[in-house]
Write a protein that holds these residues in place. Structure first.
Motif, PDB file in Angstrom:
ATOM      1  N   ALA A   1      28.984 -11.199  13.366  1.00  0.00           N
ATOM      2  CA  ALA A   1      27.565 -11.471  13.108  1.00  0.00           C
ATOM      3  C   ALA A   1      27.261 -12.953  13.312  1.00  0.00           C
ATOM      4  N   VAL A   2      28.166 -13.825  12.854  1.00  0.00           N
ATOM      5  CA  VAL A   2      27.966 -15.275  13.035  1.00  0.00           C
ATOM      6  C   VAL A   2      27.921 -15.603  14.523  1.00  0.00           C
ATOM      7  N   LYS A   3      28.901 -15.094  15.280  1.00  0.00           N
ATOM      8  CA  LYS A   3      28.957 -15.412  16.716  1.00  0.00           C
ATOM      9  C   LYS A   3      27.698 -14.938  17.443  1.00  0.00           C
ATOM     10  N   PHE A   4      27.253 -13.714  17.149  1.00  0.00           N
ATOM     11  CA  PHE A   4      26.064 -13.179  17.831  1.00  0.00           C
ATOM     12  C   PHE A   4      24.813 -13.977  17.452  1.00  0.00           C
ATOM     13  N   ALA A   5      24.636 -14.233  16.153  1.00  0.00           N
ATOM     14  CA  ALA A   5      23.420 -14.931  15.714  1.00  0.00           C
ATOM     15  C   ALA A   5      23.368 -16.331  16.330  1.00  0.00           C
ATOM     16  N   VAL A   6      24.509 -17.011  16.409  1.00  0.00           N
ATOM     17  CA  VAL A   6      24.567 -18.336  17.035  1.00  0.00           C
ATOM     18  C   VAL A   6      24.190 -18.212  18.517  1.00  0.00           C
ATOM     19  N   ALA A   7      24.772 -17.204  19.199  1.00  0.00           N
ATOM     20  CA  ALA A   7      24.493 -17.022  20.636  1.00  0.00           C
ATOM     21  C   ALA A   7      23.036 -16.662  20.892  1.00  0.00           C
ATOM     22  N   MET A   8      22.363 -16.047  19.902  1.00  0.00           N
ATOM     23  CA  MET A   8      20.941 -15.711  20.054  1.00  0.00           C
ATOM     24  C   MET A   8      20.052 -16.904  19.748  1.00  0.00           C
TER      25      MET A   8
END
Ligand SMILES: [Zn+2]
Ligand SMILES: [Zn+2]
Length: 339
Positions: free
Chosen positions: A182-189
Motif C-alpha cells: 500500500a505504501v509503495k502504490f500510494a507513493v507511486a500515485m
C-alpha cells in the motif's frame, strides 16, 4: 492433508487443457497469511488435501487452441481466483471477485464443474482459463512479482477505487505484506504518505519503502494532531482494533479502506461517520482487468514486493515465522526446489 498436520509432499494431476486454457510452469509462489488460515481451517470449511498458494509467477508451457492472450515461453501469473460464473453483473464488469455465484478460488475450492478440485501454487504447474492468467513484464524481478497477485492487487484496487491522485494525503495502517505494498502504490500515485503503526521500530522501515511521515498510533498527542487530516486511510491491520481511532483522522469525504480482517467485529460510533461525511469501504482483491492494470503499473513504476525467497522444504518454518510477523515482507517459494 488435515488442519493439524504440517505441509508434506503430495502428488496430484492437473486437469486436461481445454481450448481456452493455459498451462503454466510455476517458478515462484508467494506465501500469503490466508494460506495459513485455510491450511489450518481457521475460517471453517477447508477442503483436504489442500495445495495452497495464490500468488503465482511462471512461464507458459502450452496453450489451448482458442487461446489468444498467450504463447508458449511467455511469462505469466495467476492470482487468488481461477474462474467465476462469467455472466452476472460483476462478472460482466470484470469484477469477478464479487461474482454473485461466488468466484472460484485458486485453491480450497471445487472448480465450476463441482468435481475437479482447484489446487494452488505450491506446485510445479497450473492449468487455468486464460481470462485469469496475466502478463508480467520481464523488466521486473520474477520472484518479487509473485506477491503482487494478492498483496499487490488487494491494496492497489481500493486506492484506485478511492481515486487517489497526486497531493492526496494517504495513511497506511499496519506494515506487513499488505501495508508495504500500500505504501509503495500510494507513493507511486503521487500521494503524501504516512505510515500509522503501533511499533516505533517500523519508522525506519516505512521511510525505506518511501513513506513521507510516520505516526505512532499509540501516541495520543500525535494522533490528536492528525485529526481530520487524511483523505484516505488504508487499514491493513488484522489484529483486533477500533475503527474509530482511524475514522477520526479522516478529512472531508475521507475514506477508511478496509482490507485487514480482524477476528472481532469493530463497533463504530455513527457520529464519527457523519462528521466530514466519512465512509468505511471494504475491498477484496481486484478483477481480471484491474489485476493486469496493476501489473502494468508495476512495470511502469518499477514496483515489486520485498521478498525472502525460500525452498519448498522450509514452508513449515516459514509459517511459524509468519505467525510472529518475522518476514520482510513476503516469503516466496522458489519452485525449482520442488522439481
Ligand atoms: Zn492472499
Ligand atoms: Zn459472476
Amino acid at each position: 492433508m488435515s488442519p493439524a498436520t504440517p505441509l508434506a509432499p503430495f502428488d496430484f494431476e492437473r486437469r486436461e487443457l481445454k481450448d481456452d486454457d493455459v498451462l503454466v510452469d510455476i517458478l515462484f509462489s508467494g506465501v500469503c497469511h490466508s494460506d495459513l488460515h485455510q491450511v489450518r481451517d481457521e475460517w471453517g470449511g477447508s477442503i483436504y488435501p489442500m495445495v495452497p498458494g495464490h500468488e503465482i509467477a511462471g512461464k507458459v508451457i502450452r496453450v489451448g487452441k482458442h487461446v489468444k492472450k498467450f504463447k508458449a515461453g511467455e511469462l505469466a501469473a495467476v492470482g487468488v481466483m481461477v474462474d467465476s460464473c462469467r455472466h452476472c453483473k460483476p462478472c460482466k464488469k470484470h469484477m469477478e471477485q464479487y461474482c454473485v455465484e461466488g468466484m472460484t478460488g485458486t485453491y480450497n475450492n471445487y472448480e465450476r464443474d463441482g468435481v475437479n478440485m482447484a489446487q494452488g501454487g505450491y506446485s510445479t504447474q497450473i492449468v487455468c482459463n486464460e481470462r485469469w492468467v496475466y502478463h508480467i513484464s520481464d523488466k521486473l524481478e520474477l520472484a518479487a512479482t509473485a506477491p503482487l497477485l494478492c498483496a499487490g492487487i488487494t491494496t492497489y484496487s481500493p486506492l484506485k477505487f478511492a481515486e487517489v491522485k497526486p497531493g492526496d494525503k494517504v495513511a497506511v495502517a499496519g506494515l506487513g505484506g499488505l501495508g508495504h505494498m500500500a505504501v509503495k502504490f500510494a507513493v507511486a500515485m503521487g500521494a503524501e504518505v504516512t505510515m500509522l503503526s503501533t511499533s516505533p521500530s517500523k519508522a525506519a522501515d516505512a521511510k525505506k519503502l518511501g513513506a513521507h511521515h510516520f505516526v505512532l498510533s499509540s501516541d495520543r498527542d500525535a494522533m490528536h494532531k492528525h485529526k481530520s487530516h487524511f483523505d484516505v486511510i488504508v487499514d491493513t491491520v488484522s489484529a483486533d482494533h477500533n475503527y474509530e481511532t482511524y475514522l477520526k483522522l479522516l478529512d472531508l469525504h475521507g475514506r477508511l479502506l478496509v482490507v485487514g480482517l480482524p477476528k472481532t467485529h469493530p463497533e463504530v460510533n455513527p457520529f464519527e461517520l457523519i462528521k466530514n461525511r466519512r465512509s468505511i469501504t471494504g475491498s477484496m482483491i481486484g478483477g481480471t482487468v484491474e489485476t493486469q492494470d496493476m501489473l502494468d503499473f508495476c512495470a511502469e513504476k518499477n514496483i515489486v514486493s520485498d521478498v525472502e525467497v525460500i525452498p519448498m522444504q522450509y514452508i513449515n518454518e516459514a509459517y511459524e515465522r509468519l505467525l510472529k510477523q518475522d518476514v520482510k515482507y513476503r516469503f516466496v517459494i522458489d519452485m525449482a526446489s520442488l522439481k
